[in-house]
Design a protein around this motif. Structure first.
Motif, PDB file in Angstrom:
ATOM      1  N   LYS A 129      39.991  29.633  33.604  1.00  0.00           N
ATOM      2  CA  LYS A 129      40.336  30.324  32.351  1.00  0.00           C
ATOM      3  C   LYS A 129      39.170  30.486  31.390  1.00  0.00           C
ATOM      4  O   LYS A 129      39.170  31.399  30.576  1.00  0.00           O
ATOM      5  N   ASN A 165      55.365  31.429  33.366  1.00  0.00           N
ATOM      6  CA  ASN A 165      55.222  32.860  33.147  1.00  0.00           C
ATOM      7  C   ASN A 165      56.273  33.562  33.995  1.00  0.00           C
ATOM      8  O   ASN A 165      56.677  33.070  35.052  1.00  0.00           O
ATOM      9  N   ARG A 215      56.134  36.412  35.595  1.00  0.00           N
ATOM     10  CA  ARG A 215      55.449  37.479  36.354  1.00  0.00           C
ATOM     11  C   ARG A 215      54.403  36.816  37.229  1.00  0.00           C
ATOM     12  O   ARG A 215      54.179  35.613  37.119  1.00  0.00           O
ATOM     13  N   GLY A 271      41.785  35.560  29.978  1.00  0.00           N
ATOM     14  CA  GLY A 271      42.977  35.743  30.808  1.00  0.00           C
ATOM     15  C   GLY A 271      42.791  35.187  32.210  1.00  0.00           C
ATOM     16  O   GLY A 271      43.753  35.089  32.977  1.00  0.00           O
ATOM     17  N   GLY A 272      41.565  34.827  32.559  1.00  0.00           N
ATOM     18  CA  GLY A 272      41.268  34.298  33.895  1.00  0.00           C
ATOM     19  C   GLY A 272      40.057  35.012  34.466  1.00  0.00           C
ATOM     20  O   GLY A 272      40.036  36.230  34.545  1.00  0.00           O
ATOM     21  N   ASP A 297      43.278  29.065  38.865  1.00  0.00           N
ATOM     22  CA  ASP A 297      42.626  30.040  38.002  1.00  0.00           C
ATOM     23  C   ASP A 297      41.395  29.382  37.358  1.00  0.00           C
ATOM     24  O   ASP A 297      41.227  28.160  37.436  1.00  0.00           O
ATOM     25  N   TYR A 299      56.302  31.743  37.721  1.00  0.00           N
ATOM     26  CA  TYR A 299      54.933  31.225  37.821  1.00  0.00           C
ATOM     27  C   TYR A 299      54.897  29.961  36.989  1.00  0.00           C
ATOM     28  O   TYR A 299      55.031  30.010  35.768  1.00  0.00           O
ATOM     29  N   GLY A 320      50.590  35.881  38.170  1.00  0.00           N
ATOM     30  CA  GLY A 320      49.371  35.679  37.399  1.00  0.00           C
ATOM     31  C   GLY A 320      48.366  36.781  37.710  1.00  0.00           C
ATOM     32  O   GLY A 320      48.401  37.395  38.773  1.00  0.00           O
ATOM     33  N   ASP A 321      47.482  37.010  36.776  1.00  0.00           N
ATOM     34  CA  ASP A 321      46.398  37.961  36.952  1.00  0.00           C
ATOM     35  C   ASP A 321      45.114  37.229  36.597  1.00  0.00           C
ATOM     36  O   ASP A 321      44.940  36.878  35.426  1.00  0.00           O
ATOM     37  N   PRO A 322      44.272  36.831  37.535  1.00  0.00           N
ATOM     38  CA  PRO A 322      44.069  37.396  38.867  1.00  0.00           C
ATOM     39  C   PRO A 322      44.703  36.630  40.040  1.00  0.00           C
ATOM     40  O   PRO A 322      44.348  36.901  41.181  1.00  0.00           O
ATOM     41  N   GLU A 323      45.647  35.715  39.786  1.00  0.00           N
ATOM     42  CA  GLU A 323      46.210  34.952  40.914  1.00  0.00           C
ATOM     43  C   GLU A 323      46.939  35.865  41.905  1.00  0.00           C
ATOM     44  O   GLU A 323      46.955  35.612  43.111  1.00  0.00           O
TER      45      GLU A 323
END
Ligand code: AMP
Ligand code: GLY
Length: 420
Positions: A209, A280, A282, A221-222, A207, A264, A284-287
């Motif tokens: 950041k 995390n 969930r 958030g990325g 990512d 994650y 990742g966003d945008p991963e």
């Protein structure tokens, strides 16, 4: 099977896009969704934090499976409530989601299981925290406990900065803090699917950041990502799984709160091996967007195997032998107050180059697509190298007309420098 997807970001657009390719899917519903998700799903008006309303919707629409994108519903126990009603869920229950919900929970688990991570103390009072600062060198890392969306972390380079961060956290009632040793190295993210017992790697990503080129400016958030992250070599990935991921999954199963979903692991690759920065609960966003761009299997089938505890009998996920790279187009002002309402055109032209444009923060205003949040679009492309994927992604970015937005121009720079 009918599926309900929860969330409204680029991560969920990427999930919707892949779920929609599954032959197992009958109808896909999404809440709250966005205009990109609406290309694949029927958008429905359910308040996701009203668990009773989510369950009622599932029962009325014969939903067999709920995919929970973001962390908040997981930490709030939506997974538990759906499972109690006999509805299959992708995403962990409330207790194991504490891996993301509470930094203190994760640090204590790491200490018990001897999982490599930064040395730390947990403090419940301002005076205790200020006194504990004396035990750390500089820089030192100060983290608010609880869900902080990456915003509750300060890397303090002076004692004054460290004290200021502690004071700010304890200005709120009921606060608590984790103070950590600063880890040197490069960061990489590892994604693992687990049904609580069996687990399988779902690939790596890196990512970006900070908001500005060269990793400068405030945390976000990325702003972009690529996958795989070659810096996480197969050897380091095996080490991270053996020393970090496996003991975590086993510890949660042992105490009767098995973790089901995607785990994650945010890793720091230090000179003495991978260390856990954070978990995390969930994608990742945008991963997620770059993982989905490379994933060649049936996402619904794989997620169902996770949810049903059948991962051990499922073939390992397959990925294109390419690099995927995504560039976040954000609204001016982000990560502060973003300028919303700005018109966006040219997505068709961008996709005509072969890229995929995921919607992150958009809405329709009449017939016009406009920005509705900080991170607005995720322009995603494949290439044989990070450099080629970067060139393809920026060709698509440049085809988009979004005058009130901006993006970083250097996503992938660390790896491109290594590719030489
Ligand atoms: P977190 O919310 O825990 O992921 O922290 C956000 C970011 O702060 C991470 O992605 C790292 O860049 C940085 N960070 C957090 N903890 C540490 C640490 N112990 N040492 C160095 N950097 C850290
Ligand atoms: N991109 C970082 C995250 O999803 O937490």
């Amino acid at each position: 099977m009918n599926v309900l997807l929860l969330g409204s970001g680029g991560r969920e657009h990427a999930l919707a896009w892949k779920l929609a390719q599954s032959p197992l899917l009958e109808r896909l519903y999404a809440a709250p969704g966005n205009p990109g998700i609406a290309e694949h799903a029927e958008i429905v008006d359910i308040a996701v934090n009203d668990h009773r309303a989510v369950i009622d919707f599932c029962l009325r629409h014969s939903i067999g499976f709920v995919v929970i994108g973001p962390e908040a519903p997981l930490v709030a126990g939506l997974g538990d409530n759906l499972r109690t009603m006999g509805i299959a869920v992708f995403g962990p229950n409330k207790a194991p989601a504490q891996l993301e919900g509470s930094k203190g929970f994760t640090k204590d688990l790491c200490a018990r299981e001897k999982i490599p991570t930064a040395g730390y103390v947990r403090c419940e009072s301002r005076d205790g925290a200020l006194a504990s600062l004396e035990d750390f060198g500089l820089p030192v890392v100060i983290k608010a406990d609880g869900l902080a969306a990456g915003k509750g972390v300060t890397v303090a380079f002076t004692h004054e900065e460290a004290e200021g961060a502690v004071q700010a956290i304890f200005s709120e009632a009921g606060a608590s803090v984790v103070i950590e040793e600063f880890l040197e190295g490069e960061e990489a993210s590892l994604f693992v699917l687990t049904d609580g017992e069996a687990f399988v790697s779902f690939g790596s990503a890196q990512d970006h950041k900070r908001v500005g080129d060269g990793d400068t400016g405030p945390n976000t958030g990325g702003m972009g990502a690529y996958s795989p992250a070659p810096v996480l070599t197969p050897e380091l990935e095996t080490q991270a799984i053996d020393e970090i991921v496996r003991p975590t999954i086993e510890a949660l199963a042992r105490v009767g709160t098995p973790y089901s979903g995607v785990l994650y692991a945010g890793l720091m690759l230090t000179p003495t091996g991978p260390k856990l920065i954070e978990y995390n609960a969930r994608f990742g966003d945008p991963e997620c967007q770059v993982l989905m761009m490379r994933f060649t299997g049936d996402l619904l089938e794989l997620m169902l195997a996770v949810a049903r505890g059948e991962l051990a009998n499922h073939p390992a996920p397959t990925f294109a032998a390419k690099t995927a790279l995504t560039v976040v187009m954000a609204a001016n002002g982000y990560p502060g107050t973003p300028e919303t309402g700005g018109a966006i055109t040219g997505i068709d032209k961008a996709e005509a180059t072969g890229a995929k444009v995921f919607h992150a923060g958009t809405r329709m205003e009449g017939d016009t697509l406009v920005a509705s949040g900080g991170r607005v679009l995720n322009v995603t492309a494949l290439g044989d190298t990070v450099k080629e994927a970067q060139e393809a992604a920026y060709r698509a970015v440049d085809a988009i007309d979004f005058p009130t937005g901006f993006s970083r121009r250097d996503i992938g720079w660390r790896e491109i420098a290594r590719e030489g």
